[in-house]
Design a protein around this motif. Structure first.
Motif, PDB file in Angstrom:
ATOM      1  N   PRO A  43     -13.402  -2.653 -39.467  1.00 17.22           N
ATOM      2  CA  PRO A  43     -12.248  -2.456 -38.595  1.00 17.22           C
ATOM      3  C   PRO A  43     -12.153  -0.991 -38.184  1.00 17.22           C
ATOM      4  O   PRO A  43     -12.776  -0.132 -38.803  1.00 17.22           O
ATOM      5  CB  PRO A  43     -11.066  -2.865 -39.482  1.00 17.22           C
ATOM      6  N   GLN A  44     -11.393  -0.719 -37.163  1.00 15.96           N
ATOM      7  CA  GLN A  44     -11.271   0.655 -36.684  1.00 15.96           C
ATOM      8  C   GLN A  44     -10.456   1.499 -37.656  1.00 15.96           C
ATOM      9  O   GLN A  44      -9.317   1.143 -37.971  1.00 15.96           O
ATOM     10  CB  GLN A  44     -10.580   0.689 -35.314  1.00 15.96           C
ATOM     11  N   PRO A  45     -11.025   2.607 -38.142  1.00 15.84           N
ATOM     12  CA  PRO A  45     -10.224   3.508 -38.973  1.00 15.84           C
ATOM     13  C   PRO A  45      -9.040   4.047 -38.158  1.00 15.84           C
ATOM     14  O   PRO A  45      -9.169   4.290 -36.958  1.00 15.84           O
ATOM     15  CB  PRO A  45     -11.192   4.636 -39.327  1.00 15.84           C
ATOM     16  N   THR A  46      -7.909   4.200 -38.784  1.00 15.22           N
ATOM     17  CA  THR A  46      -6.687   4.634 -38.105  1.00 15.22           C
ATOM     18  C   THR A  46      -6.916   5.896 -37.293  1.00 15.22           C
ATOM     19  O   THR A  46      -7.451   6.889 -37.787  1.00 15.22           O
ATOM     20  CB  THR A  46      -5.580   4.884 -39.148  1.00 15.22           C
ATOM     21  N   GLY A  47      -6.505   5.841 -36.016  1.00 11.99           N
ATOM     22  CA  GLY A  47      -6.541   7.003 -35.143  1.00 11.99           C
ATOM     23  C   GLY A  47      -7.913   7.413 -34.649  1.00 11.99           C
ATOM     24  O   GLY A  47      -8.074   8.519 -34.134  1.00 11.99           O
ATOM     25  N   THR A  48      -8.918   6.530 -34.751  1.00 12.81           N
ATOM     26  CA  THR A  48     -10.273   6.923 -34.368  1.00 12.81           C
ATOM     27  C   THR A  48     -10.817   6.190 -33.149  1.00 12.81           C
ATOM     28  O   THR A  48     -11.855   6.577 -32.624  1.00 12.81           O
ATOM     29  CB  THR A  48     -11.266   6.667 -35.513  1.00 12.81           C
ATOM     30  N   ASN A  49     -10.185   5.113 -32.728  1.00 12.15           N
ATOM     31  CA  ASN A  49     -10.742   4.234 -31.691  1.00 12.15           C
ATOM     32  C   ASN A  49     -12.146   3.755 -32.067  1.00 12.15           C
ATOM     33  O   ASN A  49     -12.970   3.483 -31.215  1.00 12.15           O
ATOM     34  CB  ASN A  49     -10.765   4.914 -30.318  1.00 12.15           C
ATOM     35  N   GLY A  50     -12.431   3.707 -33.366  1.00 10.09           N
ATOM     36  CA  GLY A  50     -13.706   3.203 -33.851  1.00 10.09           C
ATOM     37  C   GLY A  50     -14.844   4.207 -33.845  1.00 10.09           C
ATOM     38  O   GLY A  50     -15.984   3.851 -34.092  1.00 10.09           O
ATOM     39  N   THR A  51     -14.535   5.489 -33.583  1.00 12.32           N
ATOM     40  CA  THR A  51     -15.572   6.522 -33.525  1.00 12.32           C
ATOM     41  C   THR A  51     -15.196   7.711 -34.397  1.00 12.32           C
ATOM     42  O   THR A  51     -14.073   8.211 -34.315  1.00 12.32           O
ATOM     43  CB  THR A  51     -15.790   7.006 -32.080  1.00 12.32           C
ATOM     44  N   ILE A  52     -16.146   8.151 -35.228  1.00 15.44           N
ATOM     45  CA  ILE A  52     -15.983   9.356 -36.041  1.00 15.44           C
ATOM     46  C   ILE A  52     -17.239  10.198 -35.847  1.00 15.44           C
ATOM     47  O   ILE A  52     -18.357   9.689 -35.942  1.00 15.44           O
ATOM     48  CB  ILE A  52     -15.786   9.036 -37.542  1.00 15.44           C
ATOM     49  N   SER A  53     -17.042  11.491 -35.567  1.00 18.68           N
ATOM     50  CA  SER A  53     -18.176  12.401 -35.374  1.00 18.68           C
ATOM     51  C   SER A  53     -18.147  13.505 -36.422  1.00 18.68           C
ATOM     52  O   SER A  53     -17.075  13.929 -36.858  1.00 18.68           O
ATOM     53  CB  SER A  53     -18.126  13.027 -33.983  1.00 18.68           C
ATOM     54  N   TYR A  54     -19.345  13.967 -36.770  1.00 18.90           N
ATOM     55  CA  TYR A  54     -19.507  15.043 -37.736  1.00 18.90           C
ATOM     56  C   TYR A  54     -20.519  16.054 -37.192  1.00 18.90           C
ATOM     57  O   TYR A  54     -21.516  15.672 -36.578  1.00 18.90           O
ATOM     58  CB  TYR A  54     -20.069  14.518 -39.066  1.00 18.90           C
ATOM     59  N   THR A  55     -20.281  17.309 -37.476  1.00 14.80           N
ATOM     60  CA  THR A  55     -21.289  18.330 -37.264  1.00 14.80           C
ATOM     61  C   THR A  55     -22.144  18.360 -38.523  1.00 14.80           C
ATOM     62  O   THR A  55     -21.615  18.359 -39.630  1.00 14.80           O
ATOM     63  CB  THR A  55     -20.642  19.711 -37.044  1.00 14.80           C
ATOM     64  N   ILE A  56     -23.458  18.376 -38.346  1.00 15.59           N
ATOM     65  CA  ILE A  56     -24.363  18.459 -39.489  1.00 15.59           C
ATOM     66  C   ILE A  56     -24.589  19.939 -39.779  1.00 15.59           C
ATOM     67  O   ILE A  56     -25.241  20.636 -39.006  1.00 15.59           O
ATOM     68  CB  ILE A  56     -25.695  17.743 -39.204  1.00 15.59           C
ATOM     69  N   ASN A  57     -24.013  20.419 -40.868  1.00 18.76           N
ATOM     70  CA  ASN A  57     -24.140  21.829 -41.244  1.00 18.76           C
ATOM     71  C   ASN A  57     -25.508  22.123 -41.834  1.00 18.76           C
ATOM     72  O   ASN A  57     -26.094  23.168 -41.564  1.00 18.76           O
ATOM     73  CB  ASN A  57     -23.057  22.235 -42.239  1.00 18.76           C
ATOM     74  N   SER A  58     -25.993  21.207 -42.691  1.00 23.08           N
ATOM     75  CA  SER A  58     -27.319  21.371 -43.300  1.00 23.08           C
ATOM     76  C   SER A  58     -27.774  20.031 -43.847  1.00 23.08           C
ATOM     77  O   SER A  58     -26.966  19.146 -44.132  1.00 23.08           O
ATOM     78  CB  SER A  58     -27.301  22.428 -44.403  1.00 23.08           C
ATOM     79  N   ILE A  59     -29.103  19.925 -44.009  1.00 24.61           N
ATOM     80  CA  ILE A  59     -29.677  18.712 -44.580  1.00 24.61           C
ATOM     81  C   ILE A  59     -30.956  19.086 -45.323  1.00 24.61           C
ATOM     82  O   ILE A  59     -31.719  19.943 -44.885  1.00 24.61           O
ATOM     83  CB  ILE A  59     -29.963  17.631 -43.506  1.00 24.61           C
ATOM     84  N   SER A  60     -31.123  18.452 -46.490  1.00 25.89           N
ATOM     85  CA  SER A  60     -32.367  18.561 -47.250  1.00 25.89           C
ATOM     86  C   SER A  60     -32.684  17.157 -47.744  1.00 25.89           C
ATOM     87  O   SER A  60     -31.983  16.198 -47.407  1.00 25.89           O
ATOM     88  CB  SER A  60     -32.208  19.536 -48.423  1.00 25.89           C
ATOM     89  N   ASP A  61     -33.716  17.024 -48.557  1.00 31.37           N
ATOM     90  CA  ASP A  61     -34.066  15.693 -49.076  1.00 31.37           C
ATOM     91  C   ASP A  61     -32.964  15.096 -49.926  1.00 31.37           C
ATOM     92  O   ASP A  61     -32.810  13.884 -49.998  1.00 31.37           O
ATOM     93  CB  ASP A  61     -35.353  15.763 -49.908  1.00 31.37           C
ATOM     94  N   THR A  62     -32.165  15.952 -50.593  1.00 28.71           N
ATOM     95  CA  THR A  62     -31.165  15.445 -51.540  1.00 28.71           C
ATOM     96  C   THR A  62     -29.734  15.818 -51.197  1.00 28.71           C
ATOM     97  O   THR A  62     -28.818  15.403 -51.903  1.00 28.71           O
ATOM     98  CB  THR A  62     -31.468  15.968 -52.958  1.00 28.71           C
ATOM     99  N   GLU A  63     -29.513  16.594 -50.132  1.00 32.64           N
ATOM    100  CA  GLU A  63     -28.153  17.027 -49.818  1.00 32.64           C
ATOM    101  C   GLU A  63     -27.916  17.049 -48.311  1.00 32.64           C
ATOM    102  O   GLU A  63     -28.767  17.462 -47.532  1.00 32.64           O
ATOM    103  CB  GLU A  63     -27.885  18.417 -50.397  1.00 32.64           C
TER     104      GLU A  63
END
Length: 154
Positions: free
Chosen positions: A110-130
């Protein structure tokens, strides 16, 4: 005879340099897999900050909020399963963008409250485990805070 010997030995350093260069060029370089492959895992909360304040640390005893249930499952691309800290689960699709690095969850049901079904994130960093994400909009579930999620796998 000495001339012949000198000619043979003068080629030895050049031949050695060419041989070493050839070996180095022949070695395959390790190439980083694309972001879409590196992110395709099930991630759980390790640290969560709300408006810059640490709200949760896995194993912590003075957590403001319990994110033990939080899970962001991106392992079956393009399907996403987001389980929020309160145990509610939302299913939809996800996409990643390389520049700037961004993760977008769409058609969440279901749509999370106040999102219209869309949530965005900025990817600050990524590694194999984090994976470190900053939500681009505030979360109504946490009182309108901007949240940063440090997620781990496994």
């Amino acid at each position: 005879m000495q001339r012949l010997l000198m000619r043979k030995t003068s080629f030895l350093p050049i031949f050695s340099i060419l041989a070493i260069a050839g070996m180095l060029m022949g070695c395959p370089s390790s190439k980083t897999p694309p972001l879409s492959e590196r992110i395709a895992k099930a991630w759980t909360a390790r640290i969560v900050t709300e408006n810059g304040n640490v709200a949760y640390t896995r194993g912590g005893t003075s957590n403001i909020r319990t994110y033990n249930n939080f899970k962001l499952d991106l392992s079956s691309a393009p399907t996403v399963r987001l389980t929020e800290f309160d145990g509610n689960t939302f299913v939809g699709t996800y996409s990643v963008q390389d520049n700037p690095q961004q993760l977008t969850l769409t058609a969440l049901q279901p749509q999370p409250t106040g999102t219209n079904g869309t949530i965005s994130y900025t990817i600050n960093s990524i590694s194999d485990t984090e994976l470190v994400l900053t939500r681009t909009t505030t979360s109504q579930k946490t009182g309108g805070t901007t949240n940063v999620y440090t997620l781990s796998n496994p």
